[in-house]
Design a protein around this motif. Sequence first.
Motif, PDB file in Angstrom:
ATOM      1  N   ALA A   3      11.379  43.688 -14.197  1.00  0.00           N
ATOM      2  CA  ALA A   3      11.014  42.948 -12.985  1.00  0.00           C
ATOM      3  C   ALA A   3      11.584  41.538 -13.033  1.00  0.00           C
ATOM      4  O   ALA A   3      12.172  41.065 -12.081  1.00  0.00           O
ATOM      5  N   ASN A   4      11.426  40.915 -14.184  1.00  0.00           N
ATOM      6  CA  ASN A   4      11.942  39.552 -14.321  1.00  0.00           C
ATOM      7  C   ASN A   4      13.436  39.498 -14.077  1.00  0.00           C
ATOM      8  O   ASN A   4      13.954  38.551 -13.526  1.00  0.00           O
ATOM      9  N   LEU A   7      14.289  39.020 -10.462  1.00  0.00           N
ATOM     10  CA  LEU A   7      13.994  37.701  -9.919  1.00  0.00           C
ATOM     11  C   LEU A   7      15.058  36.711 -10.358  1.00  0.00           C
ATOM     12  O   LEU A   7      15.605  35.984  -9.559  1.00  0.00           O
TER      13      LEU A   7
ATOM     14  N   LEU B  51       6.263  37.132  -8.683  1.00  0.00           N
ATOM     15  CA  LEU B  51       6.206  36.773 -10.112  1.00  0.00           C
ATOM     16  C   LEU B  51       7.096  37.758 -10.834  1.00  0.00           C
ATOM     17  O   LEU B  51       6.651  38.667 -11.522  1.00  0.00           O
ATOM     18  N   GLY B  52       8.411  37.647 -10.595  1.00  0.00           N
ATOM     19  CA  GLY B  52       9.329  38.613 -11.167  1.00  0.00           C
ATOM     20  C   GLY B  52       9.398  39.854 -10.301  1.00  0.00           C
ATOM     21  O   GLY B  52      10.438  40.442 -10.124  1.00  0.00           O
ATOM     22  N   LYS B  53       8.288  40.265  -9.789  1.00  0.00           N
ATOM     23  CA  LYS B  53       8.284  41.274  -8.724  1.00  0.00           C
ATOM     24  C   LYS B  53       7.238  40.836  -7.717  1.00  0.00           C
ATOM     25  O   LYS B  53       6.427  39.944  -8.020  1.00  0.00           O
ATOM     26  N   GLU B  70       0.114  42.836 -13.402  1.00  0.00           N
ATOM     27  CA  GLU B  70       0.183  43.504 -14.713  1.00  0.00           C
ATOM     28  C   GLU B  70       0.187  42.426 -15.804  1.00  0.00           C
ATOM     29  O   GLU B  70       0.452  41.257 -15.513  1.00  0.00           O
ATOM     30  N   PRO B  71      -0.069  42.824 -17.035  1.00  0.00           N
ATOM     31  CA  PRO B  71       0.058  41.842 -18.124  1.00  0.00           C
ATOM     32  C   PRO B  71       1.476  41.269 -18.177  1.00  0.00           C
ATOM     33  O   PRO B  71       2.454  41.991 -17.950  1.00  0.00           O
ATOM     34  N   SER B  73       4.527  38.798 -20.111  1.00  0.00           N
ATOM     35  CA  SER B  73       4.994  38.400 -21.453  1.00  0.00           C
ATOM     36  C   SER B  73       4.722  36.911 -21.680  1.00  0.00           C
ATOM     37  O   SER B  73       4.530  36.152 -20.730  1.00  0.00           O
ATOM     38  N   HIS B  77       6.880  31.586 -16.737  1.00  0.00           N
ATOM     39  CA  HIS B  77       7.453  32.432 -15.687  1.00  0.00           C
ATOM     40  C   HIS B  77       7.451  31.671 -14.369  1.00  0.00           C
ATOM     41  O   HIS B  77       6.434  31.093 -13.997  1.00  0.00           O
ATOM     42  N   TYR B  78       8.565  31.705 -13.662  1.00  0.00           N
ATOM     43  CA  TYR B  78       8.576  31.172 -12.289  1.00  0.00           C
ATOM     44  C   TYR B  78       7.719  32.086 -11.401  1.00  0.00           C
ATOM     45  O   TYR B  78       7.629  33.295 -11.645  1.00  0.00           O
ATOM     46  N   HIS B 340      16.611  37.098 -19.212  1.00  0.00           N
ATOM     47  CA  HIS B 340      17.210  35.835 -18.782  1.00  0.00           C
ATOM     48  C   HIS B 340      16.089  34.892 -18.367  1.00  0.00           C
ATOM     49  O   HIS B 340      15.914  34.609 -17.172  1.00  0.00           O
ATOM     50  N   THR B 341      15.304  34.437 -19.307  1.00  0.00           N
ATOM     51  CA  THR B 341      14.068  33.707 -18.985  1.00  0.00           C
ATOM     52  C   THR B 341      13.884  32.483 -19.865  1.00  0.00           C
ATOM     53  O   THR B 341      14.439  32.379 -20.959  1.00  0.00           O
TER      54      THR B 341
END
Lengths: 358, 358
Positions: A3-4, A7, B51-53, B70-71, B73, B77-78, B340-341
Amino acid sequence: MKANKFLVLGCMLMAMFAENDVMAQKPKVLPDHSVQFSIRAPQANRVQIDLGKQYDLTKGENGVWTCTTEPQSEGFHYYFLIVDGVKTPDPASEPFYGCSSMASGIEIPYPEGDNRFYQQNVARGTVAQKRYFSTTENGWRRMFVYLPPQYFTSNESYPVLYLMHGGGEDETGWVNQGRTDIILDNLIAQGKAKPMIIAMLDGNTRDFQSELLKDCIPFVEKNFRVKANAENRGLAGLSMGGIQTLNTIVPNPELFGYVGIFSSGWFASANPMGASMGGDTEKMYKMLADRKDFYNKQFKELFLTMGGETDIAYNNCKVMRGRFDQIGIKYSYFETPGGHTWPVWRESLYQFAQKLFK
Amino acid sequence: MKANKFLVLGCMLMAMFAENDVMAQKPKVLPDHSVQFSIRAPQANRVQIDLGKQYDLTKGENGVWTCTTEPQSEGFHYYFLIVDGVKTPDPASEPFYGCSSMASGIEIPYPEGDNRFYQQNVARGTVAQKRYFSTTENGWRRMFVYLPPQYFTSNESYPVLYLMHGGGEDETGWVNQGRTDIILDNLIAQGKAKPMIIAMLDGNTRDFQSELLKDCIPFVEKNFRVKANAENRGLAGLSMGGIQTLNTIVPNPELFGYVGIFSSGWFASANPMGASMGGDTEKMYKMLADRKDFYNKQFKELFLTMGGETDIAYNNCKVMRGRFDQIGIKYSYFETPGGHTWPVWRESLYQFAQKLFK
């Protein structure tokens, strides 16, 4: 996480290839100082801007909503985007923390030739972000400390102004909305203000007096080259920060030589604010009356500013000045049009800084 | 202006009396690391969080919309709020500039005992905001400079790492999302990194090489106590910043002793990015091949990091490493899961800082 990936891939592509897809364009200030807003919101039913008053935008082609406001006064104004009743910051604009929320801001040009609040080609100071542990709040907090241009090229120690924001704001207020570093860089370059350190604190604390005296001042004096005595120490604040200042300097006058109260004053009538801000106003007036000569001698400046009659603190300050006059407490009073707004507070700092530590 | 009075009166009252009216509550991270969002939007038809999705919130009583994700990581997170299709930052959250927009961010706790990215009770450095005039951009710009704790209490000069953000971000990225000051304070306190200065620059410029070499480096070397030679100068960047780094160090190897390329690599196939970022990739490979021994000797570290196979730059970097291997350019390669985070980039800096200037 898959998912990330989407984004950030989307973010990268958006960043690199297509600026056209952004939700909102930066608001445009027109020559008459009205402001044009443009938000792409094809699925929304109502889009508004809150810029002191609420403006309804009109939906045009391609789902782009627009409006043009009335001409705005010079300087900084908070604003919000409101989509179907939900008030948020504008994604296209720099954020400012105010009104107890992340907000947006628009800057209206000052008259031609008035560069006091703009970056100029002068020696530049530094805004240092410092994290410190607050025993009062039992947690890590943050302050911003303006260091004059001379700080890094000399071994001298400097006087300090401790500067407080208003209700619903935080330690970023004087940096971002206030433009403290720009104001001081310009004044110092012109020889109108003494090189000084300005500690911009977070006033959101249950016990401001403790936070300031037990945590912030010792931290600043330990970490920077500071002249640590009353004649080199000032305390000022706007609105709620002004009340925090009053409630601190009256019980502790021996600590401060310079006091600034911007768009503020003790509340003229009894209300929960008085109690919740830790000050018993009549007790304060009594302390002032009992030792008025000492206070007058101690405070080289007690500088009260006000944004004119439209400033919501106008009446409280007027009543307070009346009490000061009765008691015989000396002060200077400076009015500038604009109401309870950041342009008034920038003007207040601009004036006050020139009186400090001389 | 009367209109302004109502907004700020409203702000003051809201700030002082009623926190209940705010649009959104801060998102709540639950013990399993899922996130609970709560937005008051009685007039909206659809409320989502990105949030990523994208998650749809469900409208409950009193017009409050909620969802639990969902949980997630660990780390940063943007995220965005989307009301009837309009994507904005969350007014209840600290802002972060990313994805070419003001965004929000959520921080998920790291495992118990992993305090590398949290403030600890160690000597604290300083993040200094500096404004400078860029001849490349012909305008005022801003950088953030991390100064180690020792900076203010010694007269020593320090090595400098110049550190670049990714596409859609700016000079605040490494400060806010990256937590650079916290990472270095902790590493320096543990003796794992040398005290160093880190200049976090704004890479949004038409000509990065010029901006860095003609404006930023001379500015830093003039304004701070810096060891100004290649063995005390590093350049690193993430994603777009990694490409900017590659495109600078290959033509100018004599300037830098340490190079970090995080979640990046020249694009493996021809595309507008290559040209628009000022680099002719084949020309770069030829320069490397023609003087490979010199490059290998000059770069004490050429440190490539990657967020695993889910990192969108994975393949570009793999192809680039293949070319490096062919040519005989030495490098180290470090993979850490996350894609890519920002958690990958914090990890990258954490690792790279320990290799610098030793």
